[in-house]
Design a protein around this motif. Structure first.
Motif, short mmCIF file in Angstrom:
data_model
loop_
_atom_site.label_atom_id
_atom_site.label_comp_id
_atom_site.label_asym_id
_atom_site.label_seq_id
_atom_site.Cartn_x
_atom_site.Cartn_y
_atom_site.Cartn_z
N LEU A 12 38.49 56.13 92.53
CA LEU A 12 39.21 56.75 91.40
C LEU A 12 39.16 55.84 90.17
CD1 LEU A 12 42.31 58.20 93.28
CD2 LEU A 12 40.40 59.47 92.37
N LEU A 67 36.31 66.37 89.14
CA LEU A 67 37.42 65.46 88.84
C LEU A 67 37.19 64.73 87.52
CD1 LEU A 67 40.06 64.30 90.02
CD2 LEU A 67 38.72 62.51 91.08
N VAL A 70 37.84 67.16 84.72
CA VAL A 70 39.28 67.45 84.55
C VAL A 70 39.97 66.29 83.84
CG1 VAL A 70 41.45 67.75 85.83
CG2 VAL A 70 39.44 69.07 86.47
N ILE A 71 39.65 65.05 84.28
CA ILE A 71 40.29 63.87 83.67
C ILE A 71 39.89 63.75 82.20
CG2 ILE A 71 40.32 61.33 83.74
CD1 ILE A 71 39.92 61.91 86.87
N ASN A 72 38.60 63.92 81.95
CA ASN A 72 38.10 63.84 80.57
C ASN A 72 38.81 64.86 79.69
OD1 ASN A 72 36.30 62.35 79.06
ND2 ASN A 72 34.63 62.81 80.46
N PHE B 139 47.75 62.22 92.55
CA PHE B 139 47.33 60.83 92.41
C PHE B 139 45.88 60.72 91.96
CE2 PHE B 139 45.47 57.02 94.45
CZ PHE B 139 46.22 56.04 93.84
N CYS B 140 45.03 61.62 92.50
CA CYS B 140 43.59 61.53 92.18
C CYS B 140 43.31 61.87 90.72
CB CYS B 140 42.76 62.40 93.12
SG CYS B 140 43.02 64.14 92.87
N ILE B 141 44.24 62.47 90.03
CA ILE B 141 44.06 62.73 88.59
C ILE B 141 44.81 61.68 87.79
CG2 ILE B 141 44.53 64.39 86.72
CD1 ILE B 141 43.99 66.62 88.69
N LEU B 143 45.62 58.46 88.54
CA LEU B 143 45.06 57.09 88.50
C LEU B 143 43.86 56.98 87.55
CD1 LEU B 143 45.28 54.16 89.56
CD2 LEU B 143 43.74 54.81 91.40
N PRO B 144 42.82 57.83 87.69
CA PRO B 144 41.71 57.70 86.73
C PRO B 144 42.13 57.98 85.29
CG PRO B 144 41.13 59.22 88.50
CD PRO B 144 42.56 58.88 88.68
N GLY B 145 43.08 58.92 85.11
CA GLY B 145 43.56 59.23 83.75
C GLY B 145 44.24 58.02 83.13
N MET B 148 41.70 55.39 82.35
CA MET B 148 40.92 55.78 81.16
C MET B 148 41.70 55.49 79.87
SD MET B 148 39.34 59.47 80.31
CE MET B 148 38.45 59.76 78.79
#
Lengths: 179, 261
Positions: A12, A67, A70-72, B139-141, B143-145, B148
């Motif tokens: 992640l 993923l 979505v994060i971007n 959590f999987c969104i 943590l990377p968010g 970033m």
């Protein structure tokens, strides 16, 4: 293992770092060359696609592309106020990219990832033209100016597929990407 | 340090982001609403209503210099687009060159600029991280968010360091040079940045694993966000403007726009 908990914290973090790198690099390239410079437009897409392929090889799991997208999108909306209209093309591109990668999901090879990136690029560029039409529908003739810019950007993405393959080969040779 | 990095990233010349007095979530709700409504409304009357209200909102943060620079840049881009449309309309008769046909797309861009600037210039990185946590994302969104958002300023600094290293080796990165040799600049800047990203992701990933971060981890926000009465009033005002703009669009501006294909 549920779908949302298949990634380790390490993976992640890799996704987050690459999302940040892609955002910053494309922003710098776009600003450095000026918005209307076709070369910087190509360079921006080239860098993004290269990073995407490296990331997909580093985190080789189904769902990674979605993923990442979505994060971007979430961060773009939170940080830069990006329009929500950009979300559907990106999501559709990511899901179709995943579909293209699905037959080779257990393979450690490079080509399923390249196929996913290629499908993602084609679908997002095609659907972003639809979004452009939605925004300029009062004067649809403006689309004539938008189409060449999207095509130039897509040429950059094609270049990114080539540089992405070479970057991954070099990184594998150096032992930085181990799969 | 975090705040100053964020400020630098947002182009505020190293000054600390002012406390806007509004919750970051209220500003985000306004950006989201504006991005949807500005697409729905296709009449000049409705867009004028949105533009006027959003301009007042942008002026309320008192960052006149940043607003002027942004407007000048947008004006330049719009001038270029107008020239191209005019040129095309004289060559291809199916491309119409009318005030209404150009005004609405341009006003859409300005409305978005007016709502995005207050969000970008007044929210701190810590506020955004807190909001991200408050959204109760998986959590999987999350943590990377969070990684970033936290690392965008760091990468900006990395790029600055790489540019300095290139300068020491005899490469001078000027704006003109970037324009003339974009591929060379791309190679010189991008390759070290890729290696830095891979190294940072390795180090951070190991740190996250050693700290035992996983989906079951509990995170305590550094500062809890507070939704005050002011925020409710701001969102209510935004909803009122949207209702008025929609009313203007349906009552005054339903005539078909010239050039609509």
């Amino acid at each position: 293992m549920s779908l949302l908990s298949q990634w380790s914290a390490r993976e992640l973090v890799v996704i987050g770092i690459f999302a940040a790198t892609a955002k910053v690099t494309t922003l710098i390239v776009a600003l450095a060359g000026g918005g209307m410079n076709p070369l910087s437009l190509m360079g921006k897409n080239l860098v993004f696609t290269t990073l995407l392929i490296v990331m997909l090889c580093k985190v080789s799991r189904p769902g990674t592309l979605t993923l990442f997208t979505v994060i971007n999108s979430i961060v773009s909306m939170l940080l830069m106020g990006a329009s929500v209209t950009l979300l559907p093309p990106l999501l559709a591109g990511a899901l179709l990219g995943e579909l293209a990668m699905w037959p080779g999901r257990n393979s450690t090879g490079l080509w399923p990832k390249v196929a996913a990136a290629a499908v993602f690029d084609v679908v997002t560029k095609a659907l972003s033209l639809g979004v452009s039409y939605l925004l300029t529908r009062e004067n649809a003739g403006m689309m004539i100016m938008i189409v060449p810019f999207v095509l130039i950007g897509y040429m950059g993405s094609l270049g990114g597929l080539y540089t992405g393959v070479h970057a991954v080969k070099e990184l594998r040779h150096a032992g930085i990407i181990r799969q | 340090m975090q705040v100053s990095s964020a400020s630098r990233f947002l182009g505020m010349g190293g000054s600390v982001a002012p406390d806007s007095g509004y919750d970051a979530r209220a500003r985000m709700v306004i950006s989201l609403l504006a991005s949807i409504v500005t697409i729905i409304i296709s009449s000049v009357e409705g867009q004028l209503m949105l533009l006027g209200a959003s301009l007042l909102y942008a002026l309320s943060i008192r960052r006149f210099k940043a607003l002027t620079i942004a407007y000048l840049f947008v004006a330049f881009m719009m001038g270029l687009a107008t020239l191209c449309t005019w040129g095309l309309s004289s060559v291809a008769p199916f491309v119409s060159f009318t005030f209404k046909g150009l005004a609405v797309p341009f006003m859409r861009g300005l409305v978005m600029l007016n709502v995005v600037l207050p969000l970008a210039l007044t929210c701190r990185i810590q506020d955004l991280l807190t909001v991200l946590k408050g959204l109760c994302l998986p959590f999987c969104i999350y943590l990377p968010g969070a990684v970033m958002i936290r690392f965008i300023p760091t990468f900006m600094n990395d790029i600055k360091q790489i540019a300095e290293a290139l300068q020491i080796r005899g490469y001078t990165l000027t704006l003109g040079g970037m324009f003339r040799h974009p591929l060379l600049v791309l190679r010189l800047l991008f390759t070290p940045l890729l290696f830095r990203s891979l190294r940072t992701s390795e180090e951070l990933g190991i740190a996250a694993e050693l700290k035992g971060l996983d989906a079951q981890s509990r995170f305590v926000p550094y500062r809890s966000p507070v939704w005050s009465r002011k925020d409710t009033l701001l969102v209510a005002a935004a909803l009122t403007v949207i209702a008025a703009a929609l009313a203007c669009h349906y009552l005054l501006g339903r005539a078909p726009v010239a050039g609509h294909m």
